[in-house]
Scaffold this active site. Structure first.
Site: not given
Ligand code: DQA
Length: 148
Positions: A9-10, A17, A22, A74, A77, A98, A100, A107
């Site tokens: 998502p996103n 964004r 990012y 990725n 969330a 995985e 990111h 964060r």
């Protein structure tokens, strides 16, 4: 070697964004770059992005059915919330890395936990969009016989 680059998502909003987190590259920029490197190494690479949990799960299952050798994932969330995606990865024999873009550990505390990491062969976090390329390099090492 057949790889899927899977984005949750996103991530379709990369470039627009929160660019301070990012970066300015779009998802198409990232995919074009990966396509170029993959072609140089004779890797058959494909791409999929969805904002929907079920669609990501269906795609993970398809990788097993269609003989994929690896997934660069990725989960956005869903990393921090989705037992269903974790179980989907555990249900297949295809290795998953995985990734990111941001360093999730520097964060908010809710980003420090990954439900996905325990069922992946490794995690790359905080290398910007370069993390996708590093994951591809990891799969190239694996193809050469390096134990990952
Ligand atoms: C992300 C980190 C996640 O915490 C966040 O929800 C994202 C992007 C990253 O690439 O840094 O959507 O996966």
């Amino acid at each position: 070697m057949k790889l899927l680059v899977l984005n949750g998502p996103n991530l379709n909003r990369l470039g627009k964004r929160e660019p301070e987190v990012y970066g300015a590259e779009t998802l198409a920029d990232v995919e074009n770059h990966l396509q170029k490197i993959a072609s140089e190494h004779l890797v058959d690479i494909s791409f999929y992005q969805s904002n929907t949990e079920g669609a990501l799960i269906d795609k993970i299952h398809e990788c097993e059915d269609n003989g994929f050798d690896g997934i660069i994932f990725n989960p956005g969330a869903y990393t921090h919330t989705s037992i269903a995606i974790r179980d989907a990865i555990a249900s297949i024999n295809v290795p998953v890395i995985e990734i990111h873009i941001s360093n999730v550990h520097s964060r908010e505390p809710f980003r420090h936990t990954s439900l996905i990491a325990p069922v992946c062969i490794g995690q790359l976090t905080g290398f910007g969009t370069g993390g996708y390329e590093l994951a591809l390099q990891a799969f190239l090492l694996r193809r050469k016989g390096v134990r990952l």
